[in-house]
Design a protein around this motif. Structure first.
Motif, PDB file in Angstrom:
ATOM      1  N   ILE A 153     -35.164  16.872  47.735  1.00  0.00           N
ATOM      2  CA  ILE A 153     -34.219  16.168  47.053  1.00  0.00           C
ATOM      3  C   ILE A 153     -34.723  15.244  46.401  1.00  0.00           C
ATOM      4  O   ILE A 153     -35.944  14.409  46.875  1.00  0.00           O
ATOM      5  N   SER A 154     -34.763  14.878  44.833  1.00  0.00           N
ATOM      6  CA  SER A 154     -35.960  13.814  44.017  1.00  0.00           C
ATOM      7  C   SER A 154     -35.326  12.359  44.328  1.00  0.00           C
ATOM      8  O   SER A 154     -33.976  12.351  44.810  1.00  0.00           O
ATOM      9  N   CYS A 155     -35.726  11.182  44.906  1.00  0.00           N
ATOM     10  CA  CYS A 155     -35.796  10.234  45.280  1.00  0.00           C
ATOM     11  C   CYS A 155     -35.762   9.373  43.605  1.00  0.00           C
ATOM     12  O   CYS A 155     -35.172   8.049  43.407  1.00  0.00           O
ATOM     13  N   GLY A 156     -35.278  10.201  42.694  1.00  0.00           N
ATOM     14  CA  GLY A 156     -35.306   9.489  41.525  1.00  0.00           C
ATOM     15  C   GLY A 156     -36.527   8.826  40.761  1.00  0.00           C
ATOM     16  O   GLY A 156     -36.714   7.805  40.261  1.00  0.00           O
ATOM     17  N   GLY A 157     -38.136   8.964  41.445  1.00  0.00           N
ATOM     18  CA  GLY A 157     -39.157   7.620  41.599  1.00  0.00           C
ATOM     19  C   GLY A 157     -40.011   8.130  43.098  1.00  0.00           C
ATOM     20  O   GLY A 157     -40.119   8.638  43.611  1.00  0.00           O
ATOM     21  N   THR A 158     -40.218   6.824  43.112  1.00  0.00           N
ATOM     22  CA  THR A 158     -40.444   6.211  44.568  1.00  0.00           C
ATOM     23  C   THR A 158     -40.011   6.450  45.941  1.00  0.00           C
ATOM     24  O   THR A 158     -38.752   5.939  45.455  1.00  0.00           O
ATOM     25  N   SER A 162     -35.442   2.257  45.894  1.00  0.00           N
ATOM     26  CA  SER A 162     -33.879   1.494  45.539  1.00  0.00           C
ATOM     27  C   SER A 162     -32.145   3.161  46.138  1.00  0.00           C
ATOM     28  O   SER A 162     -31.649   2.863  46.159  1.00  0.00           O
ATOM     29  N   TRP A 163     -32.859   4.102  45.202  1.00  0.00           N
ATOM     30  CA  TRP A 163     -32.100   5.167  45.227  1.00  0.00           C
ATOM     31  C   TRP A 163     -32.459   5.893  46.400  1.00  0.00           C
ATOM     32  O   TRP A 163     -30.716   6.747  46.673  1.00  0.00           O
ATOM     33  N   GLY A 188     -39.970   8.985  37.362  1.00  0.00           N
ATOM     34  CA  GLY A 188     -38.596   8.359  37.694  1.00  0.00           C
ATOM     35  C   GLY A 188     -38.291   9.304  37.422  1.00  0.00           C
ATOM     36  O   GLY A 188     -38.253  10.224  38.187  1.00  0.00           O
ATOM     37  N   SER A 189     -37.039   8.710  37.453  1.00  0.00           N
ATOM     38  CA  SER A 189     -35.636   9.343  36.729  1.00  0.00           C
ATOM     39  C   SER A 189     -35.936  10.738  35.994  1.00  0.00           C
ATOM     40  O   SER A 189     -34.790  11.480  36.464  1.00  0.00           O
ATOM     41  N   CYS A 206     -30.327   8.775  41.965  1.00  0.00           N
ATOM     42  CA  CYS A 206     -30.293   7.814  40.994  1.00  0.00           C
ATOM     43  C   CYS A 206     -29.011   7.419  40.244  1.00  0.00           C
ATOM     44  O   CYS A 206     -28.246   7.525  40.433  1.00  0.00           O
ATOM     45  N   SER A 207     -29.253   6.824  38.896  1.00  0.00           N
ATOM     46  CA  SER A 207     -28.021   5.490  38.753  1.00  0.00           C
ATOM     47  C   SER A 207     -27.094   6.806  37.881  1.00  0.00           C
ATOM     48  O   SER A 207     -27.651   8.017  37.188  1.00  0.00           O
TER      49      SER A 207
END
Length: 325
Positions: A153-158, A162-163, A188-189, A206-207
């Motif tokens: 699972i990618s956090c879409g960044g750090t 946030s995500w 990054g996302s 992510c968004s």
């Protein structure tokens, strides 16, 4: 009917006394240029949002200088404006911050800031590749219940930001052993989504607007949005609340804040001008064109929101075994 004319000195004294009794009178803000510190680099969503705000605030007659200070994941920017004089002329972006203290990177709490106004909320969403075997949010939950480490699972960044915080909060509510979840940071996302499309990642958090290009290309599919209600721009996407019955929402958010200790009357004056900027066609149309969400909270509601953010972040990161208990 006749009467005596009061001496000028008496009238002046009465005027001064009345002003003193009425309390201090603040000058109209701003009377000089304002620095607005963005805790992210140029060209991204934060930069875009606050340049729109600055452009509208400048209609009051003074320059609003947007200064990007993204170093240290935004820590440099936060430190810069929280240590400034609380006179309203150095303000900054306030976005998810609670993770810094838990990770031992800084000692920020809600009391480190004077919240002025929230202007933007973009909920996190759960995305998979179009050809993924995961056809629904329920299937993601089932897979993680059976084996928390089964999905990349990618956090879409750090991570721990946030995500993924709201996603992990949802998994907690679903009874998943979140300490075993395989969360992977990305540059990054966009980088996480490219990995998703190429098969190296199972889920990206992510968004929704960030996935537009790959969704249009038929490579990415969104399973659910972590929002209280469906997004106006994406009415066909269900919310996690609809699918699970768990009232868990979250994502990134952006507001205007200053250093601690600002005069409440000054805060009210700046809040009013930020609200005017927020309600302007220039801000609303610009945000809508880019697919960014708009939501306004005044200073008092924003302060309560910060407390809830701290509590959720502490709960989730504690469950993940990250940071001090």
């Amino acid at each position: 009917m006749s009467g005596k004319t009061q001496p000028a000195s008496t009238l002046l004294g009465a005027t001064i006394l009345a002003a003193a009794l009425a309390g201090p009178v603040l000058a109209q803000w701003p009377e000089q240029p304002v620095n607005l510190i963005v805790v992210a680099g140029a060209g991204g969503g934060s930069d875009f949002t606050f340049r729109l705000v600055a452009r509208e605030l400048e209609k009051a007659g003074q320059p609003v200088n947007v200064i990007n200070q993204a170093q240290g994941g935004g820590l440099v920017g936060y430190m810069s404006y929280t240590s400034a004089k609380p006179d309203g002329y150095t303000l900054g972006q306030l976005s998810p911050f609670a993770q810094f203290r838990i990770l031992g990177q800084a000692d920020f709490t809600a009391e480190s800031f004077t919240p002025i106004a929230l202007v933007n909320v973009d909920p996190s969403a759960i995305h998979v590749a179009t050809d993924s075997a995961l056809g629904s949010l329920e299937e993601v939950i089932a897979a993680l219940k059976e084996d928390p480490a089964s999905l990349n699972i990618s956090c879409g960044g750090t991570c721990s930001a946030s995500w993924d915080i709201p996603f992990v909060s949802l998994m907690l509510a679903e009874g998943v052993d979140v300490a075993g979840i395989n969360l992977i940071p990305a540059a990054g996302s966009a980088a996480g989504l490219q990995e998703l499309a190429s098969g190296g990642i199972d889920v990206v958090l992510c968004s929704v607007p960030e996935t537009d290009a790959l969704t249009d290309a038929g490579l990415v599919r969104t399973l659910a949005v972590l929002a209280a209600e469906r997004l106006e721009r994406y009415p066909d996407l269900p919310t996690a609340v609809e699918l699970t019955g768990k009232d868990v929402t979250g994502g990134t958010w952006r507001g205007v804040a200053g250093p601690a200790g600002m005069d409440p009357a000054l805060v009210a004056e700046i809040e009013a001008q930020v609200r005017t900027a927020y309600e302007s066609p220039g801000f609303q149309d610009g945000m809508k064109e880019r697919g960014f969400g708009t939501q306004f909270m005044g200073s008092a509601d924003f302060a309560a929101f910060l407390k809830a953010h701290e509590a959720q972040t502490q709960e989730v990161m504690g469950a993940l075994g990250i940071g001090a208990p």
